[in-house]
Enzyme design. Structure first.
Site, short mmCIF file in Angstrom:
data_model
loop_
_atom_site.label_atom_id
_atom_site.label_comp_id
_atom_site.label_asym_id
_atom_site.label_seq_id
_atom_site.Cartn_x
_atom_site.Cartn_y
_atom_site.Cartn_z
N LYS A 1 10.55 70.44 60.36
CA LYS A 1 9.00 69.73 60.27
C LYS A 1 8.17 70.62 59.72
CE LYS A 1 9.39 66.60 64.17
NZ LYS A 1 8.57 66.35 65.42
N ASP B 1 3.23 62.17 65.01
CA ASP B 1 3.80 62.56 66.26
C ASP B 1 2.44 62.29 67.28
OD1 ASP B 1 6.54 63.19 66.27
OD2 ASP B 1 5.93 64.99 65.74
P1 NDP Z 1 9.54 74.23 70.58
O1 NDP Z 1 10.86 74.93 70.46
O2 NDP Z 1 8.57 74.22 69.48
O3 NDP Z 1 8.70 74.46 72.03
C1 NDP Z 1 9.32 74.61 73.20
C2 NDP Z 1 8.36 74.84 74.18
O4 NDP Z 1 8.97 74.93 75.47
C3 NDP Z 1 7.28 76.21 74.17
O5 NDP Z 1 6.10 75.99 74.44
C4 NDP Z 1 8.26 77.16 75.11
O6 NDP Z 1 7.57 78.23 75.33
C5 NDP Z 1 8.38 76.12 75.99
N1 NDP Z 1 9.68 76.71 76.88
C6 NDP Z 1 11.14 76.55 76.58
N2 NDP Z 1 11.82 77.11 77.46
C7 NDP Z 1 11.20 77.41 78.47
C8 NDP Z 1 11.36 77.82 79.82
N3 NDP Z 1 12.65 78.30 80.27
N4 NDP Z 1 10.18 78.29 80.34
C9 NDP Z 1 8.98 77.96 80.17
N5 NDP Z 1 8.52 77.34 79.08
C10 NDP Z 1 9.81 77.09 78.08
O7 NDP Z 1 9.96 72.43 71.09
P2 NDP Z 1 9.37 71.10 70.87
O8 NDP Z 1 7.81 71.59 70.92
O9 NDP Z 1 9.65 70.72 69.26
O10 NDP Z 1 9.95 70.21 71.75
C11 NDP Z 1 9.73 70.32 73.00
C12 NDP Z 1 10.10 69.05 73.80
O11 NDP Z 1 9.48 67.96 73.04
C13 NDP Z 1 11.72 68.59 73.41
O12 NDP Z 1 12.11 68.04 74.56
C14 NDP Z 1 11.58 67.44 72.20
O13 NDP Z 1 12.97 66.79 72.56
C15 NDP Z 1 10.11 66.90 72.84
N6 NDP Z 1 9.81 66.07 71.86
C16 NDP Z 1 9.72 64.74 72.05
C17 NDP Z 1 8.92 64.16 71.21
C18 NDP Z 1 8.70 62.52 71.36
O14 NDP Z 1 8.64 61.49 70.58
N7 NDP Z 1 8.93 62.00 72.46
C19 NDP Z 1 8.56 64.43 69.78
C20 NDP Z 1 9.03 65.92 69.56
C21 NDP Z 1 9.48 66.71 70.58
P3 NDP Z 1 7.72 79.71 74.65
O15 NDP Z 1 6.36 79.38 73.57
O16 NDP Z 1 7.27 80.62 75.81
O17 NDP Z 1 9.08 79.77 74.10
#
Ligand code: NDP
Length: 281
Positions: free
Chosen positions: A71, A107
């Site tokens: 993206k 989104d």
């Molecule tokens: P990113 O990898 O960009 O971000 C992940 C986020 O989750 C970060 O804030 C990260 O924190 C946090 N995170 C990951 N692991 C942990 C942990 N163990 N403890 C605490 N925080 C954690 O992913 P996306 O934002 O792209 O996606 C996130 C979710 O959103 C996914 O499940 C995806 O499928 C969903 N999604 C759904 C959409 C929809 O249309 N419904 C559209 C887009 C996404 P840190 O910065 O500390 O790593």
């Protein structure tokens, strides 16, 4: 124009891309509305992305969706049509416009439409929201809530520095908070959004005690695998209104379909049931 030449081909690109449910959504609409067209998955490795975008029109595609991890990279390769998406630096919907490949992000629109259709009476203006996460999904959610008039957004993220940077990018009204500050702020939170990958299958559990939330608060999750996350189950058990991530996925598809195929599609209970069956198979 012959039937063959009016057939419009669209795809979702990602790496991997096999998990994407977008073909299910768009092919359902194509069939429902009797529109000649197809929507496929195309796996594009990061090293091939620039060439794929550069030769887009030669591949017989009229547009595409973009999913992880492309993206942000695609946003740097094409012209973005609106300033809000340009600020986000992340796109998910591309189409050809007078011979040029252009893009936007739907989104945030999908998140907001889903929230509005699930809770039509919920007034976003002057609300205080809390968003968990500062990654790819959090950005459009913040932008959408801001545009809808949410006054204060508390932003919590595991990596605190990422929340601070994101909050600074958006400016006034977005307050980065430490993860340990969540419980005390829930009392004044009208809308809680999980935009992390916690709660997702394989993503680790999300433990937050929702008892301090006001009884009229809404809890939303962007995660849709599983459909009913632990967070939503806990919110339902407390009698709070819940908004799941599947609705966001369905609604974000609407503007793209309209662009490519010339008809604004509807998000119906039948379409949702189709996706639920697929997700719970
Ligand atoms: P990113 O990898 O960009 O971000 C992940 C986020 O989750 C970060 O804030 C990260 O924190 C946090 N995170 C990951 N692991 C942990 C942990 N163990 N403890 C605490 N925080 C954690 O992913 P996306 O934002 O792209 O996606 C996130 C979710 O959103 C996914 O499940 C995806 O499928 C969903 N999604 C759904 C959409 C929809 O249309 N419904 C559209 C887009 C996404 P840190 O910065 O500390 O790593």
């Amino acid at each position: 124009m012959s039937a063959a030449s009016s057939h419009r081909r669209v795809a979702v690109i990602g790496y991997p891309v096999a998990h994407s449910r977008s073909p299910l959504i768009h092919n359902y609409w194509l069939k429902l509305y009797g529109i000649p067209g197809s929507y496929d998955r195309i796996e594009v490795a990061p090293a091939e992305l620039a060439a794929f975008i550069g030769n887009f029109a030669d591949q017989g595609l009229v547009g595409c969706n973009v999913t992880v991890p492309h993206k942000e990279q695609v946003a740097r390769l094409v012209r973005i049509v609106d300033s809000e998406t340009a600020r986000l630096g992340s796109v998910n919907t591309l189409w050809m416009e007078q011979g040029e490949l252009v893009a936007t992000s739907t989104d945030g629109y999908g998140f907001l439409q889903n929230l509005r259709s699930a809770a039509p009476d919920f007034a976003l203006e002057r609300q205080t929201a809390m968003i968990l996460g500062a990654g790819g999904a959090a950005r459009p959610v913040i932008a959408a809530l801001r545009s809808a008039g949410v006054e204060h957004i508390h932003l919590a993220n595991r990596t605190a520095a990422r929340a601070t940077t994101l909050a600074a990018e958006f400016g006034e009204g977005i307050h980065p908070i430490g993860w340990d500050a969540i419980p005390a702020l829930l009392e004044t939170t009208g809308l809680l959004v999980n935009a992390t990958s916690l709660g997702m299958e394989g993503g680790g559990p999300l433990f937050i005690d929702l008892s301090p939330l006001p009884s009229d608060a809404i809890v939303a999750d962007v995660v849709y695998v599983p459909l009913e996350t632990e967070l939503l189950l806990q919110a339902r058990a407390r009698g709070l209104r819940c908004v799941d991530g599947l609705g966001m996925l369905l609604h974000q598809a609407v503007p793209g379909f309209e662009r490519w195929f010339g008809r604004r599609p509807e998000v119906t209970p039948e379409l949702r049931a189709l996706l639920v069956r697929d997700l719970t198979r």
